[in-house]
Design a protein around this motif. Structure first.
Motif, PDB file in Angstrom:
ATOM      1  N   ASP A   1       0.813  -1.221   0.000  1.00 27.90           N
ATOM      2  CA  ASP A   1       0.000   0.000   0.000  1.00 27.90           C
ATOM      3  C   ASP A   1       0.846   1.271   0.000  1.00 27.90           C
ATOM      4  O   ASP A   1       0.303   2.381  -0.099  1.00 27.90           O
ATOM      5  N   LEU A   2       2.147   1.123   0.177  1.00 30.99           N
ATOM      6  CA  LEU A   2       2.996   2.329   0.279  1.00 30.99           C
ATOM      7  C   LEU A   2       3.106   3.023  -1.077  1.00 30.99           C
ATOM      8  O   LEU A   2       3.132   2.364  -2.118  1.00 30.99           O
ATOM      9  N   PRO A   3       3.163   4.371  -1.063  1.00 33.87           N
ATOM     10  CA  PRO A   3       3.235   5.105  -2.327  1.00 33.87           C
ATOM     11  C   PRO A   3       4.465   4.728  -3.135  1.00 33.87           C
ATOM     12  O   PRO A   3       5.557   4.581  -2.580  1.00 33.87           O
ATOM     13  N   LYS A   4       4.240   4.588  -4.439  1.00 35.18           N
ATOM     14  CA  LYS A   4       5.310   4.155  -5.335  1.00 35.18           C
ATOM     15  C   LYS A   4       5.007   4.770  -6.690  1.00 35.18           C
ATOM     16  O   LYS A   4       3.835   4.960  -7.009  1.00 35.18           O
ATOM     17  N   ILE A   5       6.021   5.144  -7.460  1.00 37.55           N
ATOM     18  CA  ILE A   5       5.702   5.594  -8.815  1.00 37.55           C
ATOM     19  C   ILE A   5       6.505   4.807  -9.840  1.00 37.55           C
ATOM     20  O   ILE A   5       7.600   4.326  -9.538  1.00 37.55           O
ATOM     21  N   PRO A   6       5.939   4.671 -11.060  1.00 37.67           N
ATOM     22  CA  PRO A   6       6.670   3.935 -12.080  1.00 37.67           C
ATOM     23  C   PRO A   6       7.791   4.807 -12.618  1.00 37.67           C
ATOM     24  O   PRO A   6       7.562   5.660 -13.453  1.00 37.67           O
ATOM     25  N   SER A   7       8.960   4.661 -12.068  1.00 36.83           N
ATOM     26  CA  SER A   7      10.083   5.483 -12.534  1.00 36.83           C
ATOM     27  C   SER A   7      11.330   4.610 -12.529  1.00 36.83           C
ATOM     28  O   SER A   7      11.451   3.675 -11.729  1.00 36.83           O
ATOM     29  N   GLN A   8      12.237   4.952 -13.439  1.00 34.83           N
ATOM     30  CA  GLN A   8      13.515   4.241 -13.470  1.00 34.83           C
ATOM     31  C   GLN A   8      14.338   4.619 -12.241  1.00 34.83           C
ATOM     32  O   GLN A   8      15.328   3.990 -11.935  1.00 34.83           O
ATOM     33  N   ASP A   9      13.903   5.668 -11.579  1.00 30.75           N
ATOM     34  CA  ASP A   9      14.756   6.267 -10.572  1.00 30.75           C
ATOM     35  C   ASP A   9      14.033   6.413  -9.222  1.00 30.75           C
ATOM     36  O   ASP A   9      13.623   7.514  -8.837  1.00 30.75           O
TER      37      ASP A   9
END
Ligand code: UDP
Length: 460
Positions: free
Chosen positions: A174-182
């Motif tokens: 549930d923790l915030p995450k974003i689709p990023s290479q970094d």
């Protein structure tokens, strides 16, 4: 009720739909309390001034082209804005603060616009922050250093189902995450944006006390700055739809007449907001799940929603025709109006904060399919804390889609969920009335802004 006179507020949004709408709504609320309003904005995704003849607008030359914006992820877009807008804002503030005939008590800036802090500091102009997301997700963001120290971050696939003991009720997934290479850049940005809120003269929230009270209490202690939960912003006005003015895309209102032909609480409204994307495979699983559920559905398929497609090309030919009018697809809907339509029974949402709040305000139960960032936190609260929705995020597969829709449309579970949703709707309405929590908080905000000391403003 205190009113402002001869006071001008400067406000600036992050140039994304989910940030522009609440900022313009906030500006409208403050205008109704007597403040003059200037909206400072980027050229990229600029709002339409003709919808707000009573506001002044000032564009900052951000140098961001549409081509650039479409190839960048949110993280890099945010970086560019923070780098390129600083100097133009400084020039603008130098002019406006020396020339304004009205007192400028403060600058109200979206929490993600980090470049505004040093500029305001330079001019000794108090800065209030608008946080367009919920308080619960902010608490998760503010806990990032602790979560990293305890080993929950960076998120490891093998630990997704583990409870985060330091941050109930979350599991690692549930923790915030974003689709990023970094991921490191995301971590850094989050820490900076939390610090920037801490260094502000106060934080304005598009939430209400009764919705997130324990989290707001924790944040009051943690941030040690005044907090103003004055939401839901869009419900401060009697007019039915604020987003018809704030929308970057033109809403297709034809869906309202289609809704008029549908039975009470029978329609599944599906929208994943303005930014999220899905794969072609997921798109088709959703399409077949909706079709197989046998429920009527109104589906927002935004151009760009399906990765690698312009619009509906992956849909098998004759798909909609074979449903005999049971399905309606639009590129963009007048969402607030849709959610308040009596035919809508369920909102299948990505749980962007605005969508979540809009659903709560109409008492519509949710199917929660969060994609990234704060959406996972909002989905967790919707399904497990407020119990106004069910989770559908493990896998977008047609059988599961069909089953989840049926559970919320015809199953026993829906009665309890609907009752919870209607209770929250009532709270969202009461808090805005005289004596209600958001009403009182707005009074405090206005009164505090009027007493802010600003050393640069020429007026007064
Ligand atoms: N929205 C809309 N029409 C649509 C889809 C979305 O007006 O067809 C609006 C919705 O009402 C909300 C905003 O777009 O105010 C989306 O914001 P949210 O925070 O839910 O998600 P984001 O787009 O930021 O992911």
């Amino acid at each position: 009720m205190e009113r402002a006179k001869g006071e001008r507020l400067l406000l600036m949004a992050s140039p994304l739909q989910g940030h522009i709408t609440p900022l313009l709504n906030l500006a409208e609320i403050l205008f109704s309390r007597g403040f003059s309003i200037t909206i400072v904005h980027t050229l990229f995704n600029s709002p339409d001034p003709s919808s707000y003849p009573h506001f002044d607008f000032h564009a900052i030359a951000d140098g961001i082209s549409h081509a650039e914006a479409s190839t960048l992820d949110g993280l890099h877009l945010s970086d560019l804005i923070n780098v390129r807008c600083k100097d133009p804002l400084e020039e603008y503030l130098a002019a406006v603060l020396s020339q304004s005939k009205e007192r400028v008590p403060c600058f109200i800036a979206d929490a993600s616009l980090l470049f505004i802090q040093p500029v305001c500091h330079h001019f000794k102009l108090p800065r209030l922050v608008l946080r367009t997301g919920g308080a619960s997700s902010f608490l998760a963001f503010a806990s990032f250093p602790l979560l990293r120290q305890k080993g929950y971050l960076p998120i490891q696939e093998s630990r997704l189902e583990e409870p985060v003991l330091d941050l109930p009720p979350f599991k690692v997934k549930d923790l915030p995450k974003i689709p990023s290479q970094d991921p490191e850049a995301f971590y850094e940005l989050v820490c900076r944006f939390v610090e920037s809120c801490r260094a502000s003269s106060g934080v304005i929230w598009n939430t209400f006390e009764e919705l997130e009270s324990s989290v707001l209490t924790k944040l009051r202690q943690d941030l040690s700055v005044p907090m103003y939960p004055i939401g839901p912003f869009h419900k401060h006005f009697l007019t039915s739809s604020s987003t018809s003015f704030t929308s970057l895309l033109a809403p297709d209102k034809s869906c309202m007449s289609w809704l008029d032909t549908q039975e009470h609480r029978s329609v599944v409204y599906v929208s994943f907001g303005s930014v999220s994307t899905i794969s072609k495979v997921e798109f088709l699983e959703i399409a077949w799940g909706l079709a197989n559920s046998k429920q009527p559905f109104l589906w927002v398929v935004r151009p760009g929603l399906i990765r690698g497609s312009e619009w509906l090309e992956p849909l098998p030919s004759g798909f909609l025709e074979n449903l005999g009018g049971r399905g309606y697809i639009v590129k963009w809907a007048p969402q607030e109006q849709v959610l308040s339509h009596p035919a809508v029974g369920v909102f299948w949402t990505h749980n962007g904060w605005n969508s979540t709040l809009e659903s709560i305000c109409e008492g519509v139960p949710m199917i929660c399919t969060p994609c990234f960032a704060d959406q996972k936190v909002n989905a967790k609260y919707a399904s497990d804390v407020w119990k106004v929705g069910v989770d559908l995020q493990n896998k977008l597969e047609r059988g599961e889609v069909e089953e989840t829709i049926k559970k919320l449309m015809v199953g026993d579970e829906v009665n309890e969920i609907r009752e919870n949703a209607l209770n929250l709707k009532e709270k969202a309405s009461v808090c805005l009335k005289q004596g209600g929590s958001s009403y009182s908080s707005l009074d405090s905000l206005v009164s505090d802004m009027l007493s802010l000391e600003c050393s640069t403003s020429k007026a007064h």
